[in-house]
Scaffold this motif. Sequence first.
Motif, PDB file in Angstrom:
ATOM      1  N   MET A   1      40.009  39.409  58.282  1.00  8.63           N
ATOM      2  CA  MET A   1      40.597  39.996  57.075  1.00  8.63           C
ATOM      3  C   MET A   1      41.486  41.185  57.426  1.00  8.63           C
ATOM      4  SD  MET A   1      37.632  39.571  54.136  1.00  8.63           S
ATOM      5  CE  MET A   1      36.227  40.153  55.095  1.00  8.63           C
ATOM      6  N   LEU A   2      41.122  41.943  58.439  1.00 13.05           N
ATOM      7  CA  LEU A   2      41.993  43.031  58.882  1.00 13.05           C
ATOM      8  C   LEU A   2      43.298  42.483  59.459  1.00 13.05           C
ATOM      9  CD1 LEU A   2      39.452  45.532  60.484  1.00 13.05           C
ATOM     10  CD2 LEU A   2      41.029  46.025  58.602  1.00 13.05           C
ATOM     11  N   ARG A   3      43.198  41.405  60.217  1.00 13.84           N
ATOM     12  CA  ARG A   3      44.425  40.793  60.758  1.00 13.84           C
ATOM     13  C   ARG A   3      45.311  40.289  59.630  1.00 13.84           C
ATOM     14  NH1 ARG A   3      40.684  38.773  64.630  1.00 13.84           N
ATOM     15  NH2 ARG A   3      40.534  36.785  63.517  1.00 13.84           N
ATOM     16  N   TRP A   4      44.681  39.683  58.616  1.00 15.97           N
ATOM     17  CA  TRP A   4      45.458  39.207  57.463  1.00 15.97           C
ATOM     18  C   TRP A   4      46.136  40.377  56.754  1.00 15.97           C
ATOM     19  CZ3 TRP A   4      44.855  40.307  52.225  1.00 15.97           C
ATOM     20  CH2 TRP A   4      45.635  39.532  51.354  1.00 15.97           C
ATOM     21  N   ASN A   5      45.428  41.463  56.613  1.00 16.38           N
ATOM     22  CA  ASN A   5      46.015  42.659  56.006  1.00 16.38           C
ATOM     23  C   ASN A   5      47.248  43.116  56.792  1.00 16.38           C
ATOM     24  OD1 ASN A   5      46.091  45.342  54.552  1.00 16.38           O
ATOM     25  ND2 ASN A   5      45.453  46.052  56.575  1.00 16.38           N
ATOM     26  N   ASP A   6      47.145  43.095  58.096  1.00 15.63           N
ATOM     27  CA  ASP A   6      48.283  43.513  58.924  1.00 15.63           C
ATOM     28  C   ASP A   6      49.468  42.558  58.782  1.00 15.63           C
ATOM     29  OD1 ASP A   6      46.729  45.593  59.836  1.00 15.63           O
ATOM     30  OD2 ASP A   6      46.114  44.566  61.668  1.00 15.63           O
ATOM     31  N   GLU A   7      49.172  41.274  58.786  1.00 13.91           N
ATOM     32  CA  GLU A   7      50.247  40.274  58.795  1.00 13.91           C
ATOM     33  C   GLU A   7      50.833  40.040  57.402  1.00 13.91           C
ATOM     34  OE1 GLU A   7      48.234  36.963  60.447  1.00 13.91           O
ATOM     35  OE2 GLU A   7      47.942  37.914  62.423  1.00 13.91           O
ATOM     36  N   ALA A   8      49.974  39.951  56.385  1.00  9.42           N
ATOM     37  CA  ALA A   8      50.437  39.595  55.043  1.00  9.42           C
ATOM     38  C   ALA A   8      50.835  40.809  54.213  1.00  9.42           C
ATOM     39  CB  ALA A   8      49.356  38.803  54.311  1.00  9.42           C
ATOM     40  N   LEU A   9      50.163  41.946  54.464  1.00  8.96           N
ATOM     41  CA  LEU A   9      50.402  43.137  53.641  1.00  8.96           C
ATOM     42  C   LEU A   9      51.036  44.280  54.415  1.00  8.96           C
ATOM     43  CD1 LEU A   9      47.022  43.239  51.643  1.00  8.96           C
ATOM     44  CD2 LEU A   9      49.114  41.982  51.102  1.00  8.96           C
TER      45      LEU A   9
ATOM     46  N   THR B   1      40.098  48.680  48.022  1.00 10.28           N
ATOM     47  CA  THR B   1      39.465  47.445  47.554  1.00 10.28           C
ATOM     48  C   THR B   1      40.050  46.889  46.261  1.00 10.28           C
ATOM     49  OG1 THR B   1      37.763  48.754  46.422  1.00 10.28           O
ATOM     50  CG2 THR B   1      37.272  47.984  48.663  1.00 10.28           C
ATOM     51  N   LYS B   2      40.717  47.718  45.460  1.00 12.64           N
ATOM     52  CA  LYS B   2      41.138  47.262  44.135  1.00 12.64           C
ATOM     53  C   LYS B   2      42.050  46.045  44.188  1.00 12.64           C
ATOM     54  CE  LYS B   2      40.747  51.478  41.325  1.00 12.64           C
ATOM     55  NZ  LYS B   2      41.458  52.364  40.383  1.00 12.64           N
ATOM     56  N   PHE B   3      43.034  46.081  45.086  1.00 14.58           N
ATOM     57  CA  PHE B   3      44.001  44.991  45.151  1.00 14.58           C
ATOM     58  C   PHE B   3      44.044  44.358  46.538  1.00 14.58           C
ATOM     59  CE2 PHE B   3      45.200  47.486  41.493  1.00 14.58           C
ATOM     60  CZ  PHE B   3      45.315  46.488  40.523  1.00 14.58           C
ATOM     61  N   THR B   4      42.851  44.238  47.110  1.00 18.09           N
ATOM     62  CA  THR B   4      42.654  43.434  48.311  1.00 18.09           C
ATOM     63  C   THR B   4      41.438  42.537  48.085  1.00 18.09           C
ATOM     64  OG1 THR B   4      41.379  45.266  49.291  1.00 18.09           O
ATOM     65  CG2 THR B   4      43.692  45.039  49.954  1.00 18.09           C
TER      66      THR B   4
ATOM     67  N   PRO C   1      46.581  41.034  45.883  1.00 15.86           N
ATOM     68  CA  PRO C   1      47.793  41.856  45.924  1.00 15.86           C
ATOM     69  C   PRO C   1      48.856  41.232  45.021  1.00 15.86           C
ATOM     70  CG  PRO C   1      46.953  41.449  48.140  1.00 15.86           C
ATOM     71  CD  PRO C   1      46.188  40.559  47.225  1.00 15.86           C
ATOM     72  N   PRO C   2      49.762  42.043  44.459  1.00 16.25           N
ATOM     73  CA  PRO C   2      50.732  41.515  43.483  1.00 16.25           C
ATOM     74  C   PRO C   2      51.476  40.273  43.937  1.00 16.25           C
ATOM     75  CG  PRO C   2      50.828  43.907  43.534  1.00 16.25           C
ATOM     76  CD  PRO C   2      49.882  43.509  44.632  1.00 16.25           C
ATOM     77  N   GLU C   3      51.833  40.212  45.214  1.00 19.58           N
ATOM     78  CA  GLU C   3      52.616  39.067  45.680  1.00 19.58           C
ATOM     79  C   GLU C   3      51.809  37.769  45.728  1.00 19.58           C
ATOM     80  OE1 GLU C   3      52.056  41.696  49.442  1.00 19.58           O
ATOM     81  OE2 GLU C   3      51.892  41.909  47.247  1.00 19.58           O
ATOM     82  N   PHE C   4      50.487  37.858  45.592  1.00 21.68           N
ATOM     83  CA  PHE C   4      49.638  36.673  45.597  1.00 21.68           C
ATOM     84  C   PHE C   4      49.132  36.315  44.202  1.00 21.68           C
ATOM     85  CE2 PHE C   4      49.568  38.221  49.887  1.00 21.68           C
ATOM     86  CZ  PHE C   4      49.521  37.083  50.681  1.00 21.68           C
ATOM     87  N   LEU C   5      49.472  37.117  43.210  1.00 23.35           N
ATOM     88  CA  LEU C   5      48.904  36.962  41.874  1.00 23.35           C
ATOM     89  C   LEU C   5      49.364  35.678  41.182  1.00 23.35           C
ATOM     90  CD1 LEU C   5      47.287  38.037  39.468  1.00 23.35           C
ATOM     91  CD2 LEU C   5      49.297  39.397  38.825  1.00 23.35           C
ATOM     92  N   GLU C   6      50.663  35.415  41.192  1.00 19.62           N
ATOM     93  CA  GLU C   6      51.164  34.286  40.411  1.00 19.62           C
ATOM     94  C   GLU C   6      50.581  32.960  40.873  1.00 19.62           C
ATOM     95  OE1 GLU C   6      55.321  32.292  38.754  1.00 19.62           O
ATOM     96  OE2 GLU C   6      55.412  34.029  40.091  1.00 19.62           O
TER      97      GLU C   6
END
Length: 541
Positions: free
Chosen positions: A353-361, A387-390, A395-400
């Motif tokens: 999940m940390l790697r995803w945070n680095d790559e995607a966010l 934690t609110k938007f992870t 995150p907003p770009e994944f919402l739709e």
Amino acid sequence: MRGFAEEHPGLCEVVSIGKSREGREILLAEITNQGTGPASEKPAFWVDGNTHAGEVTGSMAALYLIQTLLKRHGEDDLVTSLLDRGTFYVLPRLSPDGAERYLTTPHTLRASTRPWPEPEEEAGLHPEDLDGDGHIVQMRVQDREGEWRVSREDPRLMVPRRPDESDPEVTYYRVYREGLFKDYDGFERKIARPLYGLDMNRQYPYGWREDHEQQGAGPYPLSEPESRAQVEALLARRNVFSLHTYHTFCGAILRPFSDKEDGKMPEHDLAVFKALGERGTEITGYPNISVYHDFRYAPNEVITGAFDDWAYSAYGVFAYTVEFWSMAGAAGVEVEDFIAFFRDPPEEASLAMLRWNDEALGGEGFVDWKPFDHPQLGRVEIGGWKTKFTFQNPPPEFLEAECEKLARFALAHASCAPRIEAELEVESLAGGLRRVEVRVRNTGYLPTNVTKISQDKGVTKPVKAEITLPEGASFVSGEAETDLGHLAGRSALAGNSWKSPAFFAGLPSDYAARALWVLRGDGPIRVEVRSEKAGTVRLEG
């Protein structure tokens, strides 16, 4: 919300069903093609969101569904049919007070801003944004007896110290939520219960238990104006046949019961819950699971007072709690036991999940550890997940993408409505008599009673045919109103335990019924066929 109604006056009406504890309106959208009949005379699908204050994805998904329905009517065949022949009731935000605090401050909370169970903060640690960065994350304090250490794979990640671990070369830590200790004596570090501890989804009148047995249940069932308004609005709309209630976060479709095993549910209802849930899985990728069997917080504990349990058991409809979003899933982590994963995620999963945070966010979801002079604890470090938007919301770009696939599930489920169709035959007989017959069929997937538990409890009224005679005409046989009972739907097959094509013996024609009258006299007659859940049909002859 009201803008939708102004832009689509023939499709959408918005009403306030009540006010929150702080006086904010709780708005409900009623969506149907008013040109084909009133909303109350069509089978209806209910969606609500944001029962829990921080689960704001539910609000956005509900608004997305409203927008989808309104924009696609007249262009998309499925949406057009659903609104011409049915109704949607959509309540985007049940906890407006809690959502307001969640979105405008660094704080999180479960549901309402009503202090519970105590009127004031208890002694102990309370979350605060100490460094003023707009986020409440975590604090770590060096302590040779501490329970935590830094991961050898990623210095941002804290992992539990092994039972026998005692390495003089390793720094150990105590880890706390970022905040301050109320009534701190310099020695004892208490962890206070949240001031706002009420859980709206534990206080519905299904198996309700007091707070010492069910945390967050409140002083009595429906004690809060928000939950009471929701239930009263649903009870006033008897045409609702199914519902989705939008929550976060794990990426799953949850079904009743929360407090008892599947074997306690009628065979038909369990089979339909599974069939509809499997359709949801096909559309969304979310597993469909039982709360009792797969989502209990502890092996010897059950959840009571949940909305979906009440909606199924007392209101008599198929009700799912849809848990949006899984950051673990986005990071490629497969989760089999959701509760076990939440309690103690494997180190490899946390690293992924940390790697995803680095790559995607671009690393924006995590605050790197930094020194801070705490007014009570001295030198600490502050850092950790936003934690609110992870975790809690995408995150907003994944919402739709999340909203879109759950809207498709709602449309698919809404397509399974019970639906009555009728035809009228009038035959002239000798002596000025007429024979009148109305034949009624349920052409939908669900029966007109929707659930077996509804039929057993007498929750849903049977289908009725009522004839209105012209002036001067009279009955020779039959009465003005005929009780047709309930009509089966195609779900009768799902509820049949013997479905092998080689041995299947057939199903009775319980999907159809008829009413007969013999009348004396001339003039036009009118017949109205009514079903609470399957709509109203009017005929003339």
